[in-house]
Design an enzyme around this catalytic site. Structure first.
Site, PDB file in Angstrom:
ATOM      1  N   TRP A   1       0.834  -1.202   0.000  1.00 31.37           N
ATOM      2  CA  TRP A   1       0.000   0.000   0.000  1.00 31.37           C
ATOM      3  C   TRP A   1       0.870   1.255   0.000  1.00 31.37           C
ATOM      4  O   TRP A   1       0.519   2.268  -0.609  1.00 31.37           O
ATOM      5  CB  TRP A   1      -0.909   0.003   1.236  1.00 31.37           C
ATOM      6  CG  TRP A   1      -1.762   1.237   1.383  1.00 31.37           C
ATOM      7  CD1 TRP A   1      -3.010   1.432   0.880  1.00 31.37           C
ATOM      8  CD2 TRP A   1      -1.429   2.435   2.095  1.00 31.37           C
ATOM      9  NE1 TRP A   1      -3.478   2.689   1.227  1.00 31.37           N
ATOM     10  CE2 TRP A   1      -2.523   3.315   1.973  1.00 31.37           C
ATOM     11  CE3 TRP A   1      -0.311   2.846   2.819  1.00 31.37           C
ATOM     12  CZ2 TRP A   1      -2.534   4.584   2.550  1.00 31.37           C
ATOM     13  CZ3 TRP A   1      -0.312   4.109   3.390  1.00 31.37           C
ATOM     14  CH2 TRP A   1      -1.414   4.952   3.258  1.00 31.37           C
ATOM     15  N   HIS A   2       2.031   1.166   0.662  1.00 26.70           N
ATOM     16  CA  HIS A   2       2.880   2.347   0.783  1.00 26.70           C
ATOM     17  C   HIS A   2       3.588   2.710  -0.518  1.00 26.70           C
ATOM     18  O   HIS A   2       3.959   3.882  -0.697  1.00 26.70           O
ATOM     19  CB  HIS A   2       3.926   2.133   1.885  1.00 26.70           C
ATOM     20  CG  HIS A   2       3.374   2.303   3.263  1.00 26.70           C
ATOM     21  ND1 HIS A   2       2.732   1.290   3.940  1.00 26.70           N
ATOM     22  CD2 HIS A   2       3.343   3.373   4.088  1.00 26.70           C
ATOM     23  CE1 HIS A   2       2.355   1.735   5.132  1.00 26.70           C
ATOM     24  NE2 HIS A   2       2.699   2.984   5.245  1.00 26.70           N
ATOM     25  N   GLY A   3       3.788   1.772  -1.394  1.00 27.03           N
ATOM     26  CA  GLY A   3       4.461   2.138  -2.631  1.00 27.03           C
ATOM     27  C   GLY A   3       4.800   0.960  -3.520  1.00 27.03           C
ATOM     28  O   GLY A   3       4.841  -0.187  -3.065  1.00 27.03           O
TER      29      GLY A   3
END
Length: 480
Positions: A325-327
Site C-alpha cells: 500500500w505504501h508504494g
C-alpha cells in the site's frame, strides 16, 4: 497546498472566517463551503486530479443508494464488486502499473526472453491511497448493513474531500466522520484553542524535527558507501525521527485543523516510539490504516483463528499488503514482511495483547525491563525503516551491512553539524514522554502549570519553528 506553506497560512483563516461568519446559519452552505475549499486545496497541486476524486465520490455515493434498494444478495455483491474493481483499479493503474510491467519484463528475461514494452509516464494523484480506502470503507459498511447509506450528496462529497485529512489521513470511517456533516456545528472556543495547540506541535514536529532530520538522512543515505558505521547508524536514526515527525506532524495538523471547524477525527498516532514490543507499536502507529486492514482484511481472512499455518499466513498477508500500500517498490514489501517476522513470535507466544496500557503508567520513570523493551523495539523499527527509505533492497542490505562493523564505536565526522537537531530530538522525546498519557502532546490546559508558563512555552515553540525550521520538504506520505 502544504500545511507548512504561506499559501495554507492565507487559505485557512479565509475558510475559517467564511465558515463561521458567513455560512454558519445554514448547514448545507457550510458543507458546500467545505467541498469548494477542499477541491481548491486539492486542485492546488494539479487540477486534473479533481476529476478522479469527484468520479470516485459519485460512484460510491451511487453504489450506496443502489445497495439501499436491493436485498438480493447477488445484486448487492455485484455493486460491492463494482466499487472494489473501479476504486482499486484506479489505485492499481496510477500506483502500480509500471511496477508490475517492469517485474513482468524482468521475469521473462530470466528465461532468456527479452520483451520490449514501453512504460507509461504516470503522475500519481496526491492522496489517492487515502481517499480510496475512505470511500471503500463506506461501501463495505453499507454492504454489510453496518451503516445506513446517505441520500445527502453534499454531505458525502464533503466527507470524501474534507481538506484537513484528504491527502495523508487519518483514513476516516464513514461511521465516524459522515454523521458529523449531518449535524449543525457550534463554535466551541476551548476546542478551537486545543486544536491550535495540536497544530502548533504538529508544525514543530514537521518543520523542526522532520525537515532538519531529512537533510542529514538524505546526505547519509545518498552516500552510504562512503560513511562509517556510526554515521550510518545516525542516518537511520535521523530517518526514523524524520518519518515520525513528518507523518504524525501531518496528523496533528489535520486533527487540530478539523477541530477549528467543529469536527473530531480519530487519533492516528499514540507515541509509538515508547512501545514495548512490535504489537504495541502497530497499535500506536498509523492507527487509522492499521485498524482499516484489521477490520477489512485481517478479520475477514480469519484473523488469529484457525491453525498455525493460517495464523502465520494471515499475518504475512496483512503486513505485506500494508507494505505494498505504501508504494510500488520491493523495499516496501520487504519492510512489511520484516514487520511480520517481528510480530509472529509475539503472536505465537500469545503476548501480542500484553502491553495495552501506557508504559510506566502513573510513574515518571520506566522500570529497567520497560526501558530495555522500548530500546529494543525502537532498534528493530529503525532497522525496518532502512528498507522503507532505501532506493532498492540491495541498497538496504548494503546499508545495514555497513552499520555492523567496528567503526560503529567511532564518533561520526559530521557529529558537530548534527548537535542542534539532536538536541531538538531530545526535547521532542522528553516532552512526549511527560505527555504520553494524554491525547496529544500539548494537552496542557488541565494541569497545575500556571497559564503564563504555558503561554510562554507555546511562544517558544512558535519562534523555534521560525528560527530553526529546516528547508521545506514535501510530506513523505504525499507519495502514497
Amino acid at each position: 497546498m502544504l500545511f507548512n506553506s504561506i499559501d495554507f497560512a492565507i487559505f485557512l483563516p479565509i475558510v475559517f472566517l467564511l465558515y463561521w461568519f458567513v455560512t454558519q446559519r445554514n448547514l448545507k452552505s457550510q458543507n458546500l463551503l467545505i467541498i469548494i475549499a477542499s477541491y481548491l486545496f486539492y486542485g492546488w497541486w494539479d487540477y486534473r486530479f479533481l476529476a478522479l476524486i469527484i468520479f470516485s465520490s459519485l460512484l460510491d455515493y451511487s453504489i450506496g443508494l443502489g445497495l439501499s434498494k436491493y436485498e438480493e444478495k447477488r445484486k448487492r455483491k455485484a455493486l460491492l464488486l463494482l466499487s472494489l474493481f473501479v476504486n482499486l483499479g484506479f489505485l492499481g493503474f496510477f500506483k502500480y502499473y509500471n511496477f508490475f510491467l517492469e517485474n513482468f519484463i524482468d521475469a521473462f528475461s530470466l528465461f532468456g526472453n527479452k520483451i520490449s514494452i514501453q512504460g507509461l509516464n504516470i503522475i500519481l494523484p496526491v492522496g489517492i491511497s487515502f481517499y480510496t480506502f475512505q470511500t471503500l470503507s463506506y461501501t463495505i459498511d453499507v454492504y454489510k448493513k453496518k451503516l445506513e447509506p446517505t441520500k445527502d450528496i453534499i454531505s458525502f462529497l464533503a466527507f470524501v474531500s474534507f481538506f484537513p485529512q484528504l491527502v495523508a489521513g487519518p483514513i476516516e470511517r464513514a461511521s465516524n466522520l459522515l454523521p458529523q456533516f449531518y449535524k449543525k456545528r457550534k463554535f466551541v472556543y476551548s476546542h478551537a484553542v486545543d486544536g491550535m495547540r495540536q497544530i502548533l506541535w504538529g508544525l514543530f514536529k514537521k518543520v523542526v524535527i522532520a525537515d532538519n532530520c531529512a537533510t542529514f538522512a538524505n546526505q547519509i543515505f545518498d552516500n552510504y558507501s562512503d560513511n562509517s558505521a556510526s554515521t550510518l547508524f545516525f542516518g537511520a536514526m535521523f530517518f526514523t525521527f524524520q518519518i515520525y515527525g513528518d507523518f504524525s506532524g501531518y496528523s496533528d495538523i489535520a486533527i487540530g485543523t478539523s477541530r477549528l471547524f467543529g469536527f473530531n477525527l480519530m487519533r492516528n498516532f499514540a507515541f509509538p516510539y515508547f512501545s514495548r514490543d512490535i504489537a504495541e507499536f502497530w497499535r500506536r502507529w498509523h492507527i487509522s490504516l492499521s485498524t482499516w486492514f484489521r477490520d477489512y482484511l485481517y478479520i475477514p481472512l480469519g484473523g488469529s483463528k484457525g491453525g498455525l499455518v493460517k495464523k502465520v499466513t494471515n499475518v504475512f498477508i496483512i503486513f505485506i499488503v500494508s507494505g505494498f500500500w505504501h508504494g510500488a517498490n520491493w523495499t516496501f514489501i520487504i519492510w512489511g514482511a520484516l514487520n511480520a517476522l517481528y510480530f509472529i513470535p509475539i503472536m505465537l507466544m500469545k503476548k501480542n495483547r500484553v502491553n495495552t496500557n501506557n508504559v510506566a503508567e502513573g510513574r515518571l520513570f520506566p522500570t529497567f525491563v520497560e526501558f530495555r523493551q522500548i530500546v529494543f523495539t525502537f532498534l528493530l523499527t529503525m532497522i525496518a525503516w532502512v528498507f522503507f527509505r532505501a532506493p532498492s533492497v540491495a541498497d538496504a542490505f548494503l546499508y545495514l551491512k555497513g552499520i555492523f562493523n567496528n567503526s560503529i564505536f567511532t564518533v561520526p565526522d559530521k557529529f558537530n553539524n548534527w548537535l542542534i537537531t539532536l538536541c531538538f530530538i531530545f526535547v521532542l522525546v522528553f516532552i512526549e514522554w511527560l505527555q504520553r498519557e494524554k491525547e496529544h502532546t500539548l494537552e496542557l490546559q488541565n494541569t497545575n502549570i500556571p497559564s503564563y508558563l504555558r503561554r510562554s512555552f507555546y511562544l517558544i515553540i512558535f519562534f523555534t519553528i521560525f528560527w530553526f525550521g529546516g528547508s521545506q520538504q514535501d510530506f513523505i506520505y504525499f507519495q502514497f
